[in-house]
Design an enzyme around this catalytic site. Structure first.
Site, PDB file in Angstrom:
ATOM      1  N   ASP A   1      -6.957  -1.626  -4.676  1.00  0.00           N
ATOM      2  CA  ASP A   1      -8.168  -0.923  -3.510  1.00  0.00           C
ATOM      3  C   ASP A   1      -9.095   0.132  -3.907  1.00  0.00           C
ATOM      4  O   ASP A   1     -10.434  -0.520  -3.982  1.00  0.00           O
ATOM      5  CB  ASP A   1      -8.255  -0.261  -2.573  1.00  0.00           C
ATOM      6  CG  ASP A   1      -6.558  -1.416  -1.269  1.00  0.00           C
ATOM      7  OD1 ASP A   1      -7.101  -3.012  -1.686  1.00  0.00           O
ATOM      8  OD2 ASP A   1      -5.747  -1.245  -0.629  1.00  0.00           O
TER       9      ASP A   1
ATOM     10  N   ASP B   1       1.076  -0.939   0.496  1.00  0.00           N
ATOM     11  CA  ASP B   1      -0.141   0.364  -0.031  1.00  0.00           C
ATOM     12  C   ASP B   1       1.061   1.150  -0.034  1.00  0.00           C
ATOM     13  O   ASP B   1       2.106   1.086   0.581  1.00  0.00           O
ATOM     14  CB  ASP B   1      -0.494  -0.306   1.162  1.00  0.00           C
ATOM     15  CG  ASP B   1      -1.832  -1.352   0.714  1.00  0.00           C
ATOM     16  OD1 ASP B   1      -2.569  -1.140  -0.168  1.00  0.00           O
ATOM     17  OD2 ASP B   1      -2.841  -1.669   2.334  1.00  0.00           O
TER      18      ASP B   1
END
Length: 202
Positions: free
Chosen positions: A160, A146
């Site tokens: 995401d 991330d």
């Protein structure tokens, strides 16, 4: 002798003809849209993760549009937005099932917008699933990369974003009453297919 126009046909015949036309649409075009969106989301996700891993050290923070946007490299063992970090293997199984279900139902899609929604979901799921399978610490429980960080918000990635975008579009289509077959879902009763109506006494 001229053919009867659509205006001369009974209403129930026109409705049946429209439904038959929807059912007879070739799925190849919709599958292609779905696959294109999935490939785009997957490649965009994997390329950005490759760039982050290649150019940043875990924990690094790079200002992009301060104070609004930063790149912040972390590894996430949980689901999207760092949810459920102690159940990595569960999310791996869920992503496998979701991806399989989308692939299975792809041939039934008769709506371009549903193709986009499912394509984004598939691409996002496969993007994070790739991390689960092939990144450290081990197969099936790998940590997802991330790096997109906003103030007072969870750190996330392109996969995401694709999943969230697909879900939002899914909700909009459902709210508008558009089914996966491209037809609008009506709460009213459909007229009989044979055009016959039952006579009832007063």
């Amino acid at each position: 002798m001229s053919e009867p126009s659509s205006a001369d046909q009974p209403a129930d015949s026109r409705i049946e003809s429209q439904h038959t036309g929807v059912r007879n649409r070739r799925p190849a075009g919709f599958v292609l849209i779905l696959a294109s969106c999935a490939v785009f989301a997957y490649l965009f996700d994997q390329l950005t993760k490759w760039w982050v891993v290649s150019t940043m050290t875990e924990g690094d923070i790079i200002p992009v549009l301060p104070p609004l946007l930063h790149w912040h490299f972390i590894r996430n063992s949980g689901a999207a937005f760092s949810i459920g970090q102690d159940y990595t293997w569960v999310f791996t199984i869920v992503m496998v099932l979701v991806s399989g279900a989308i692939i299975f139902y792809a041939r039934k899609v008769r709506s371009a917008w549903w193709s986009v929604a499912l394509g984004l979901l598939l691409g996002g799921a496969l993007g994070n699933l790739t991390d689960r399978l092939f990144r450290e610490p081990s197969f099936g429980v790998g940590h997802v990369v991330d790096f997109i960080a906003f103030p007072n918000f969870a750190i996330f990635n392109i996969a995401d974003s694709a999943v969230v975008g697909g879900v939002i579009l899914w909700c909009i289509l459902t709210f508008m009453g558009i089914g996966i077959d491209g037809e609008r879902v009506s709460s009213g009763k459909q007229p009989p297919k044979d055009g016959n109506t039952e006579q009832r006494g007063a």
